[in-house]
Write a protein that holds these residues in place. Structure first.
Motif, PDB file in Angstrom:
ATOM      1  N   SER A   1       0.844  -1.199   0.000  1.00  0.00           N
ATOM      2  CA  SER A   1       0.000   0.000   0.000  1.00  0.00           C
ATOM      3  C   SER A   1       0.876   1.244   0.000  1.00  0.00           C
ATOM      4  O   SER A   1       2.072   1.190   0.299  1.00  0.00           O
ATOM      5  CB  SER A   1      -0.953   0.002   1.196  1.00  0.00           C
ATOM      6  OG  SER A   1      -0.248   0.149   2.396  1.00  0.00           O
ATOM      7  N   THR A   2       0.277   2.378  -0.349  1.00  0.00           N
ATOM      8  CA  THR A   2       1.011   3.633  -0.438  1.00  0.00           C
ATOM      9  C   THR A   2       0.231   4.765   0.230  1.00  0.00           C
ATOM     10  O   THR A   2      -0.977   4.672   0.410  1.00  0.00           O
ATOM     11  CB  THR A   2       1.264   4.041  -1.904  1.00  0.00           C
ATOM     12  OG1 THR A   2       0.010   4.221  -2.561  1.00  0.00           O
ATOM     13  CG2 THR A   2       2.098   3.005  -2.635  1.00  0.00           C
ATOM     14  N   VAL A   3       0.950   5.816   0.559  1.00  0.00           N
ATOM     15  CA  VAL A   3       0.328   7.067   0.952  1.00  0.00           C
ATOM     16  C   VAL A   3      -0.004   7.763  -0.356  1.00  0.00           C
ATOM     17  O   VAL A   3       0.888   7.990  -1.182  1.00  0.00           O
ATOM     18  CB  VAL A   3       1.280   7.933   1.800  1.00  0.00           C
ATOM     19  CG1 VAL A   3       0.691   9.311   2.030  1.00  0.00           C
ATOM     20  CG2 VAL A   3       1.588   7.242   3.118  1.00  0.00           C
ATOM     21  N   PRO A   4      -1.279   8.089  -0.595  1.00  0.00           N
ATOM     22  CA  PRO A   4      -1.649   8.675  -1.878  1.00  0.00           C
ATOM     23  C   PRO A   4      -1.091  10.089  -2.060  1.00  0.00           C
ATOM     24  O   PRO A   4      -0.786  10.767  -1.075  1.00  0.00           O
ATOM     25  CB  PRO A   4      -3.175   8.689  -1.832  1.00  0.00           C
ATOM     26  CG  PRO A   4      -3.533   8.641  -0.394  1.00  0.00           C
ATOM     27  CD  PRO A   4      -2.407   7.923   0.303  1.00  0.00           C
ATOM     28  N   PRO A   5      -0.966  10.529  -3.312  1.00  0.00           N
ATOM     29  CA  PRO A   5      -0.541  11.904  -3.558  1.00  0.00           C
ATOM     30  C   PRO A   5      -1.480  12.884  -2.857  1.00  0.00           C
ATOM     31  O   PRO A   5      -2.662  12.595  -2.680  1.00  0.00           O
ATOM     32  CB  PRO A   5      -0.656  12.053  -5.076  1.00  0.00           C
ATOM     33  CG  PRO A   5      -0.679  10.667  -5.614  1.00  0.00           C
ATOM     34  CD  PRO A   5      -1.280   9.812  -4.542  1.00  0.00           C
ATOM     35  N   GLY A   6      -0.944  14.011  -2.465  1.00  0.00           N
ATOM     36  CA  GLY A   6      -1.759  15.023  -1.802  1.00  0.00           C
ATOM     37  C   GLY A   6      -0.980  15.692  -0.693  1.00  0.00           C
ATOM     38  O   GLY A   6       0.249  15.683  -0.684  1.00  0.00           O
ATOM     39  N   THR A   7      -1.720  16.253   0.237  1.00  0.00           N
ATOM     40  CA  THR A   7      -1.119  16.946   1.374  1.00  0.00           C
ATOM     41  C   THR A   7      -1.725  16.447   2.663  1.00  0.00           C
ATOM     42  O   THR A   7      -2.847  15.953   2.674  1.00  0.00           O
ATOM     43  CB  THR A   7      -1.332  18.471   1.283  1.00  0.00           C
ATOM     44  OG1 THR A   7      -2.735  18.740   1.328  1.00  0.00           O
ATOM     45  CG2 THR A   7      -0.746  19.048   0.015  1.00  0.00           C
ATOM     46  N   GLY A   8      -0.992  16.585   3.747  1.00  0.00           N
ATOM     47  CA  GLY A   8      -1.517  16.202   5.053  1.00  0.00           C
ATOM     48  C   GLY A   8      -0.408  15.874   6.017  1.00  0.00           C
ATOM     49  O   GLY A   8       0.761  16.188   5.790  1.00  0.00           O
ATOM     50  N   THR A   9      -0.788  15.199   7.076  1.00  0.00           N
ATOM     51  CA  THR A   9       0.173  14.749   8.083  1.00  0.00           C
ATOM     52  C   THR A   9       0.656  13.364   7.690  1.00  0.00           C
ATOM     53  O   THR A   9      -0.147  12.431   7.597  1.00  0.00           O
ATOM     54  CB  THR A   9      -0.480  14.708   9.479  1.00  0.00           C
ATOM     55  OG1 THR A   9      -0.925  16.012   9.823  1.00  0.00           O
ATOM     56  CG2 THR A   9       0.512  14.209  10.520  1.00  0.00           C
ATOM     57  N   LEU A  10       1.943  13.220   7.450  1.00  0.00           N
ATOM     58  CA  LEU A  10       2.503  11.916   7.117  1.00  0.00           C
ATOM     59  C   LEU A  10       2.594  11.055   8.361  1.00  0.00           C
ATOM     60  O   LEU A  10       2.146   9.903   8.371  1.00  0.00           O
ATOM     61  CB  LEU A  10       3.888  12.069   6.486  1.00  0.00           C
ATOM     62  CG  LEU A  10       4.601  10.771   6.128  1.00  0.00           C
ATOM     63  CD1 LEU A  10       3.823   9.991   5.071  1.00  0.00           C
ATOM     64  CD2 LEU A  10       6.016  11.054   5.644  1.00  0.00           C
ATOM     65  N   ILE A  11       3.163  11.587   9.421  1.00  0.00           N
ATOM     66  CA  ILE A  11       3.345  10.848  10.675  1.00  0.00           C
ATOM     67  C   ILE A  11       3.465  11.850  11.813  1.00  0.00           C
ATOM     68  O   ILE A  11       3.996  12.933  11.627  1.00  0.00           O
ATOM     69  CB  ILE A  11       4.603   9.929  10.600  1.00  0.00           C
ATOM     70  CG1 ILE A  11       4.663   8.926  11.743  1.00  0.00           C
ATOM     71  CG2 ILE A  11       5.877  10.717  10.505  1.00  0.00           C
ATOM     72  CD1 ILE A  11       3.872   7.689  11.493  1.00  0.00           C
ATOM     73  N   SER A  12       2.918  11.505  12.955  1.00  0.00           N
ATOM     74  CA  SER A  12       3.043  12.355  14.133  1.00  0.00           C
ATOM     75  C   SER A  12       4.133  11.798  15.031  1.00  0.00           C
ATOM     76  O   SER A  12       4.219  10.584  15.237  1.00  0.00           O
ATOM     77  CB  SER A  12       1.725  12.396  14.911  1.00  0.00           C
ATOM     78  OG  SER A  12       0.726  13.023  14.139  1.00  0.00           O
TER      79      SER A  12
END
Length: 101
Positions: A51-62
């Motif tokens: 699985s992948t983190v989809p393209p876009g913006t946000g918090t990757l990891i806290s």
């Protein structure tokens, strides 16, 4: 740690400087089912299922850290795509991963 990318993220690794990492969790990495591990200075995340983190913006990891959060910075970033190739991303403001084609 935030992200703003145009391609899916299949894995990441970075060092943390000026503070110590206690734990890493949450964000898009955990939502994607990534296995995440951390030491006091390094954070690594990837998926065993592809699985992948989809393209876009946000918090990757806290990150839970100890030390002066005003001094927090990530460095030595490694991002990989679904084929295991390196993604040539940059770090902005010490906490944001940026990549656009």
């Amino acid at each position: 740690v935030y992200y703003d990318v145009d391609d899916p993220i299949a894995g990441f690794q970075f060092n943390v400087v000026s503070v110590a990492v206690i734990s890493a969790s949450g964000g898009a990495a955990m939502a994607a089912g990534f296995s995440v591990s951390s030491s006091s200075t390094t954070v690594i995340g990837f998926s065993l299922s592809g699985s992948t983190v989809p393209p876009g913006t946000g918090t990757l990891i806290s990150l839970e850290i100890t030390g002066d959060s005003d001094l927090f910075c990530i460095s030595d970033l490694i991002l990989s795509d679904v084929d295991g190739n390196s993604i040539d991303a940059t770090i902005e403001n010490c906490n944001t991963i940026i990549y656009s084609e």
